[in-house]
Design an enzyme around this catalytic site. Structure first.
Site, PDB file in Angstrom:
ATOM      1  N   ASP A 130       0.838  -1.187   0.000  1.00 18.69           N
ATOM      2  CA  ASP A 130       0.000   0.000   0.000  1.00 18.69           C
ATOM      3  C   ASP A 130       0.880   1.247   0.000  1.00 18.69           C
ATOM      4  O   ASP A 130       1.790   1.373   0.815  1.00 18.69           O
ATOM      5  CB  ASP A 130      -0.895  -0.022   1.239  1.00 18.69           C
ATOM      6  CG  ASP A 130      -1.740   1.228   1.356  1.00 18.69           C
ATOM      7  OD1 ASP A 130      -1.272   2.190   1.980  1.00 18.69           O
ATOM      8  OD2 ASP A 130      -2.856   1.242   0.815  1.00 18.69           O
ATOM      9  N   ASP A 139      -6.967   5.272 -10.555  1.00 22.89           N
ATOM     10  CA  ASP A 139      -8.365   4.899 -10.740  1.00 22.89           C
ATOM     11  C   ASP A 139      -9.253   6.101 -10.430  1.00 22.89           C
ATOM     12  O   ASP A 139      -9.199   6.653  -9.328  1.00 22.89           O
ATOM     13  CB  ASP A 139      -8.716   3.746  -9.790  1.00 22.89           C
ATOM     14  CG  ASP A 139     -10.046   3.084 -10.137  1.00 22.89           C
ATOM     15  OD1 ASP A 139     -10.945   3.795 -10.627  1.00 22.89           O
ATOM     16  OD2 ASP A 139     -10.181   1.876  -9.899  1.00 22.89           O
ATOM     17  N   LYS A 191     -18.121   6.547 -10.174  1.00 23.61           N
ATOM     18  CA  LYS A 191     -19.390   6.749  -9.482  1.00 23.61           C
ATOM     19  C   LYS A 191     -19.215   7.682  -8.284  1.00 23.61           C
ATOM     20  O   LYS A 191     -18.249   7.581  -7.538  1.00 23.61           O
ATOM     21  CB  LYS A 191     -19.948   5.403  -9.015  1.00 23.61           C
ATOM     22  CG  LYS A 191     -20.341   4.473 -10.155  1.00 23.61           C
ATOM     23  CD  LYS A 191     -20.919   3.166  -9.631  1.00 23.61           C
ATOM     24  CE  LYS A 191     -21.303   2.235 -10.767  1.00 23.61           C
ATOM     25  NZ  LYS A 191     -21.839   0.942 -10.260  1.00 23.61           N
ATOM     26  N   LYS A 216       0.846   2.700 -24.354  1.00 20.53           N
ATOM     27  CA  LYS A 216      -0.024   2.129 -25.378  1.00 20.53           C
ATOM     28  C   LYS A 216      -1.474   2.488 -25.100  1.00 20.53           C
ATOM     29  O   LYS A 216      -2.243   2.804 -26.017  1.00 20.53           O
ATOM     30  CB  LYS A 216       0.142   0.603 -25.412  1.00 20.53           C
ATOM     31  CG  LYS A 216       1.509   0.141 -25.881  1.00 20.53           C
ATOM     32  CD  LYS A 216       1.598  -1.373 -25.846  1.00 20.53           C
ATOM     33  CE  LYS A 216       2.980  -1.854 -26.274  1.00 20.53           C
ATOM     34  NZ  LYS A 216       3.099  -3.333 -26.201  1.00 20.53           N
TER      35      LYS A 216
END
Length: 248
Positions: free
Chosen positions: A130, A153, A157, A227
């Site tokens: 972590d 990330d 939502k 990529k």
């Protein structure tokens, strides 16, 4: 350096393999989902071969960068390097700098340490842990010249926004680790997250950017185009870079 974090035989479903998990301290909210990665005997062999020279354990505690790398050099730390392609390229392109990568998912860690070792790179070390635990327990204050957070990330939502790693408290935990004048470099391909990052950084104590017109910066030459990024560009997706220096 250290023995590999947690590597145990797994015979689930009758298929022999090995389970490997990242190192972490217990906490309630994370910016990632912890999942074990099943690896083959061949992949385990690669970990056995390359982790001792490139891996660093969270539980080894605070590091001395000079002792870890055997030299004094500018230190670059990347949080969440994914499969490691861009971090590998940067370490190869900037041999005058030392690099530390932090990643929780075993496939990316294994691929990076294997490829970097085969290429003979001596300026790269890796945590499979972590990131906040590593920053809190292992990285000395005032030691980082460039801190990289690429394509985290976005947790699209609204109910998951609390899981976004870029939050005011997170930025202030990063600040002591940077040298004065050190750079926090973030990049994302999700415009709402880019705007969120910019809002957080514009309000952050002890940081400033020279790109004051919009707050966003051109991609620096040292950050390779992945990529994934090239594919996004072909589809018309944007990428936003933020470069903020620690001022105090």
């Amino acid at each position: 350096m250290s023995e590999f974090p947690e590597l145990t035989p797994d015979l689930e479903g009758g298929e022999e393999g090995f389970l490997i998990k990242p190192e972490f301290k217990p906490k309630s909210i994370r910016s990632f989902v912890i999942r074990a990665g099943r690896i083959t005997a061949g992949q385990k062999s690669a970990f056995d071969k390359y982790w001792p020279s490139m891996g660093v354990s969270l539980f080894a505690g605070a590091i001395n960068p000079f002792a870890v790398f055997g030299r004094e050099a500018p230190l670059v730390l990347e949080i969440g390097f994914g499969m490691g392609d861009s971090l590998l390229q940067m370490a190869a392109n900037e041999p005058e700098k030392n690099f530390i990568g932090i990643e929780v998912h075993p496939p990316g860690v294994g691929r990076l340490i294997s490829t970097a070792s085969q290429q003979g790179l001596s300026n790269l070390r890796v945590y499979m842990a972590d990131a906040m635990d590593v920053l809190e327990d292992c990285i000395p204050d005032g030691s980082i010249d460039r801190l990289q957070l690429y394509f985290p990330d976005p947790w699209h939502k609204k109910k998951h926004h609390k899981r976004r790693i870029v939050q005011p408290a997170f930025i202030q935990k990063l600040r002591p680790k940077l040298k004065t004048g050190g750079v926090l470099h973030m990049a994302t391909d999700w415009q709402p997250y880019a705007e969120h990052m910019l809002e957080v950084m514009n309000s952050a104590t002890g940081f400033a950017t020279e790109f004051t017109e919009t707050g966003f910066a051109p991609r620096p030459d040292y950050r390779p185009i992945t990529k994934f990024e090239k594919r996004g560009e072909r589809l018309g997706h944007g990428v936003w870079d933020l470069l903020f220096k620690k001022t105090a």
